[in-house]
Motif scaffolding. Sequence first.
Motif, PDB file in Angstrom:
ATOM      1  N   ASP A   1       2.768  -4.332   0.843  1.00  0.00           N
ATOM      2  CA  ASP A   1       1.511  -3.466   0.718  1.00  0.00           C
ATOM      3  C   ASP A   1       0.902  -3.030   1.844  1.00  0.00           C
ATOM      4  O   ASP A   1       0.937  -3.835   2.854  1.00  0.00           O
ATOM      5  CB  ASP A   1       0.623  -4.032  -0.317  1.00  0.00           C
ATOM      6  N   VAL A   2       0.258  -1.903   1.847  1.00  0.00           N
ATOM      7  CA  VAL A   2      -0.128  -1.195   3.061  1.00  0.00           C
ATOM      8  C   VAL A   2      -0.997  -2.485   3.862  1.00  0.00           C
ATOM      9  O   VAL A   2      -1.016  -2.471   5.108  1.00  0.00           O
ATOM     10  CB  VAL A   2      -1.015  -0.245   2.949  1.00  0.00           C
ATOM     11  N   SER A   3      -2.059  -2.891   3.192  1.00  0.00           N
ATOM     12  CA  SER A   3      -2.858  -3.841   3.964  1.00  0.00           C
ATOM     13  C   SER A   3      -2.229  -5.204   4.492  1.00  0.00           C
ATOM     14  O   SER A   3      -2.392  -5.639   5.617  1.00  0.00           O
ATOM     15  CB  SER A   3      -4.034  -4.414   2.923  1.00  0.00           C
ATOM     16  N   VAL A   4      -1.182  -5.606   3.955  1.00  0.00           N
ATOM     17  CA  VAL A   4      -0.172  -6.538   4.361  1.00  0.00           C
ATOM     18  C   VAL A   4       0.451  -6.196   5.423  1.00  0.00           C
ATOM     19  O   VAL A   4       0.837  -7.110   6.385  1.00  0.00           O
ATOM     20  CB  VAL A   4       0.402  -7.067   3.300  1.00  0.00           C
ATOM     21  N   GLN A   5       1.405  -4.895   5.006  1.00  0.00           N
ATOM     22  CA  GLN A   5       2.088  -4.475   6.222  1.00  0.00           C
ATOM     23  C   GLN A   5       1.365  -4.151   7.597  1.00  0.00           C
ATOM     24  O   GLN A   5       2.231  -4.597   8.462  1.00  0.00           O
ATOM     25  CB  GLN A   5       2.480  -3.060   5.694  1.00  0.00           C
ATOM     26  N   ALA A   6       0.277  -3.974   7.650  1.00  0.00           N
ATOM     27  CA  ALA A   6      -0.579  -3.790   8.759  1.00  0.00           C
ATOM     28  C   ALA A   6      -0.525  -4.832   9.475  1.00  0.00           C
ATOM     29  O   ALA A   6      -0.171  -5.150  10.676  1.00  0.00           O
ATOM     30  CB  ALA A   6      -1.726  -3.125   8.709  1.00  0.00           C
TER      31      ALA A   6
ATOM     32  N   GLU B   1      -2.790  -0.943  -4.430  1.00  0.00           N
ATOM     33  CA  GLU B   1      -1.623  -1.881  -3.987  1.00  0.00           C
ATOM     34  C   GLU B   1      -1.003  -2.239  -5.320  1.00  0.00           C
ATOM     35  O   GLU B   1      -1.450  -2.388  -6.406  1.00  0.00           O
ATOM     36  CB  GLU B   1      -2.117  -2.882  -3.098  1.00  0.00           C
TER      37      GLU B   1
ATOM     38  N   LEU C   1      -8.390   0.422   3.811  1.00  0.00           N
ATOM     39  CA  LEU C   1      -7.025   0.774   3.613  1.00  0.00           C
ATOM     40  C   LEU C   1      -6.668   2.087   4.275  1.00  0.00           C
ATOM     41  O   LEU C   1      -5.595   1.986   4.741  1.00  0.00           O
ATOM     42  CB  LEU C   1      -6.990   1.174   2.055  1.00  0.00           C
TER      43      LEU C   1
ATOM     44  N   ALA D   1      -5.744   1.022   7.790  1.00  0.00           N
ATOM     45  CA  ALA D   1      -4.440   0.174   7.794  1.00  0.00           C
ATOM     46  C   ALA D   1      -3.256   0.978   7.706  1.00  0.00           C
ATOM     47  O   ALA D   1      -2.204   0.552   8.112  1.00  0.00           O
ATOM     48  CB  ALA D   1      -4.484  -0.945   6.483  1.00  0.00           C
TER      49      ALA D   1
ATOM     50  N   LEU E   1      -3.232  -1.562  14.251  1.00  0.00           N
ATOM     51  CA  LEU E   1      -3.636  -1.268  12.781  1.00  0.00           C
ATOM     52  C   LEU E   1      -4.594  -2.410  12.399  1.00  0.00           C
ATOM     53  O   LEU E   1      -4.729  -3.373  12.485  1.00  0.00           O
ATOM     54  CB  LEU E   1      -2.599  -1.230  11.798  1.00  0.00           C
ATOM     55  N   GLU E   2      -5.770  -1.641  11.509  1.00  0.00           N
ATOM     56  CA  GLU E   2      -6.566  -2.467  10.988  1.00  0.00           C
ATOM     57  C   GLU E   2      -5.991  -3.263   9.669  1.00  0.00           C
ATOM     58  O   GLU E   2      -5.336  -2.740   9.070  1.00  0.00           O
ATOM     59  CB  GLU E   2      -7.788  -1.765  10.428  1.00  0.00           C
ATOM     60  N   SER E   3      -6.039  -4.555   9.772  1.00  0.00           N
ATOM     61  CA  SER E   3      -5.497  -5.410   8.562  1.00  0.00           C
ATOM     62  C   SER E   3      -6.532  -5.996   7.633  1.00  0.00           C
ATOM     63  O   SER E   3      -7.484  -6.233   8.345  1.00  0.00           O
ATOM     64  CB  SER E   3      -4.336  -6.179   8.784  1.00  0.00           C
ATOM     65  N   ILE E   4      -6.097  -5.994   6.419  1.00  0.00           N
ATOM     66  CA  ILE E   4      -7.136  -6.792   5.543  1.00  0.00           C
ATOM     67  C   ILE E   4      -6.743  -8.312   5.654  1.00  0.00           C
ATOM     68  O   ILE E   4      -5.544  -8.579   5.322  1.00  0.00           O
ATOM     69  CB  ILE E   4      -7.437  -6.240   4.279  1.00  0.00           C
TER      70      ILE E   4
ATOM     71  N   ARG F   1     -12.303 -11.094   1.045  1.00  0.00           N
ATOM     72  CA  ARG F   1     -11.559 -10.257   1.957  1.00  0.00           C
ATOM     73  C   ARG F   1     -12.327  -9.332   2.695  1.00  0.00           C
ATOM     74  O   ARG F   1     -11.933  -8.657   3.626  1.00  0.00           O
ATOM     75  CB  ARG F   1     -10.426  -9.520   1.408  1.00  0.00           C
TER      76      ARG F   1
END
Lengths: 341, 341
Positions: A187-192, B55, B268, B271, B282-285, B304
């Motif tokens: 997922d995008v947030s994890v991918q980053a 996601e 998001l 990211a 990249l901003e990540s969560i 988070r």
Amino acid sequence: MSIILQIKDLKKYFPITKGVILKKTLGYVKAVDGVSFSIERGETFGLVGESGSGKSTIGRLIVGLLQPTSGSIFFDKVDLTKINKKEFQNIRRRMSMIFQDPFTSLDPRKNVMQIIAEPLIIHTDMERKKREEIVYQLLERVGLRQEDAFKYPHQFSGGQRQRIAIARALTLSPDLIIADEAVSALDVSVQAKIINILMSLQKDLNLTYLFIAHDLSVVCHISHKVGVMYLGKLVEVGSKSAIFQDPLHPYTQALLEAVPVPDPNIMVAKGLMVLKGEIPSPINPPSGCRFHPRCPYATKRCTEEEPTLIDNGENHLAACHYTDEIKSKRKIIKQPLKDSA
Amino acid sequence: MTLDLEYSEKGMQHNHLLEIVDLKTYFFTKRGAVKAVDGISFTIDAGDVFGLVGESGCGKSVTALSILRLVPDPPGKIVSGQVIFEGEDLLQKSEEEMRSIRGAKISMIFQDPLTSLDPIVRVGEQIVEAIRTHTNMNPQKAWEKAVKILTEVGIPDAEIRAKQYPFQLSGGMRQRVMIAIALVTEPRLLIADEPTTNLDVTIQAQILTLLKEIKAKTQTSILFITHNLGIVAWLCNKLAVMYAGKIVEYGATKSVFSNPLHPYTTLLLKAVPRLDIKKEMLESIEGDVPDLVNPPSGCRFHPRCPYAKKICSIIQPPMIEVEEGHYASCLIYDKEKWRSV
Ligand SMILES: Nc1ncnc2c1ncn2[C@@H]1O[C@H](COP(=O)(O)OP(=O)(O)OP(=O)(O)O)[C@@H](O)[C@H]1O
Ligand SMILES: Nc1ncnc2c1ncn2[C@@H]1O[C@H](COP(=O)(O)OP(=O)(O)O)[C@@H](O)[C@H]1O
Ligand code: SF4
Ligand code: SF4
Ligand SMILES: [Mg+2]
Ligand SMILES: [Mg+2]
């Protein structure tokens, strides 16, 4: 800078066979059909292209999971196709691979300590204490905790599993890491997060990456140089800015313009470029330029004569007969050039 | 092209095509109740292309299945809420009534057309079947209509293709066939669940363009489910962002992208790697998507969220209309409560 990996005119043809005992070869899937490029130490070379274009096959040829039909692969100036098994094993240790699916690439019966330490057990006679120390360090590097060492893969999320896979890939301090769609399933947030980890590891450890992915935005973010594949051929290669800001090959241009970006205003202005047709089969690729049935600029010449990669300056290479003409006509895209087929 | 927001806002104000009110769908598993969809509300009007983004595992597909009453039961159950379609609550309908709605007034297409197409029936016949399930058109006429719609969805040589089996078609063509089946009954609502996720980017652009043309030419509204923010920016006029079974933000596409309100949406967007913007990092969560058996108390995003205060783990934030037609469920916008702690 020094070149760490160079592949020259690499080919991999998979035979299509019929019959069980007396196998008859009906033809070949030309998965990789004469590809050459080189990667500098400490850089990321991104390999993009649509599915079936031959990206993964190149990765598997480099690490010896497949034998090439012809061509050479130089790792640190040694041609891997010309050395014996033992010599290859020694060099092979300096490369590792990360795959797309963190769920299947980790052995479910082993805990994280065993998974990450395994290459050390196989390839070195390091004592246990030292091994564990290395595993703890690696876990920290990829943002996992020491206590995670005694958990099993199923106890982790997809992103965490990919961190474990990265840690394992680092165990023998490799020079080159081949990442095949390593962040595509996330997922995008994890991918980053994973992309950030890969990039900072590169800085700290002077790693070289061959980063294979179909997602152009990801490749654009992570790469220094980029190669674009189409049906087993490299159609364009150059620095990241050359490829993404000044693409020369009509296929690269079309790929970039087919990607929707998350900004409605830009999308209104830019729209989506629609390339006609399907991706042809690599069993019977189109004559001449393989891209010609889909190319908005194709001429009769394109159907007959195969273009070769030509340097347009600053190591920006493209395989198209009309690079110069297209460059000047870029604004009026979709308008066929004279001598149209 | 921008979508005409005015059109949907005007005439249909009090007569939504679809209105989902506080829908809850749970899966009762050994581990406990998976609260896959946990009290979501949104509306779709005639002419809308409504994007549902989020996601993996946040509840998008379960939302779609709930609308059509196709949630696998057991273990799934629609626990409460309303799904008002053309003024009537679908949750009150008998299974027989639902059968006459599915594939007729509401159609659905999925990510993987191979699993929803019958492998041993010619694609033309499958379209004929869809027609004849809901009308009494004679087989000859239905076949002609099938060929016609295959042409309309961009399948060349439709007469020949209609006589082929799904495996003889490429992924992109199979998705076109699915779209043909879904549209042949002229539904009021088309639910498209990640219809382009498995396709290459140039083929994705073709399918998205087709959907946009359909939207322009027919009366069909579209509920488009995706995790790709770029697609939403290009295709949808409204969108809802889902997180862990809830909608966290909701509004016109332009407002949400130009002024994202919920911290999850903001992060998001930061990211995603982008082709058009250079990002150093990249901003990540931090952390992972929560377990829907035991979701976090209060605001589900609080573990988070970089802005979380203590109150966020106590109070479930309501949907707050922050600007006209643009809602977010975040306590930051409840000025009084936010200041009081
Ligand atoms: N048949 C089922 N039994 C138990 N749990 C289920 C079932 N189907 C879905 N769920 C759970 O419901 C939640 C929401 O699932 P859903 O398929 O709607 O996700 P999604 O948003 O569509 O994700 P994706 O982007 O991966 O398709 C998940 O936690 C999922 O594991
Ligand atoms: N082991 C194999 N046997 C036969 N064909 C193969 C094999 N591996 C890959 N191919 C074919 O080679 C082509 C390139 O595949 P691949 O390198 O996996 O593409 P990519 O990674 O770019 O999607 C495809 O047509 C694929 O079907
Ligand atoms: S060689 Fe011809 S067909 Fe190939 S990319 Fe160039 S213009 Fe297009
Ligand atoms: S309610 Fe609190 S935790 Fe939730 S998004 Fe808003 S600030 Fe963050
Ligand atoms: Mg691959
Ligand atoms: Mg889904």
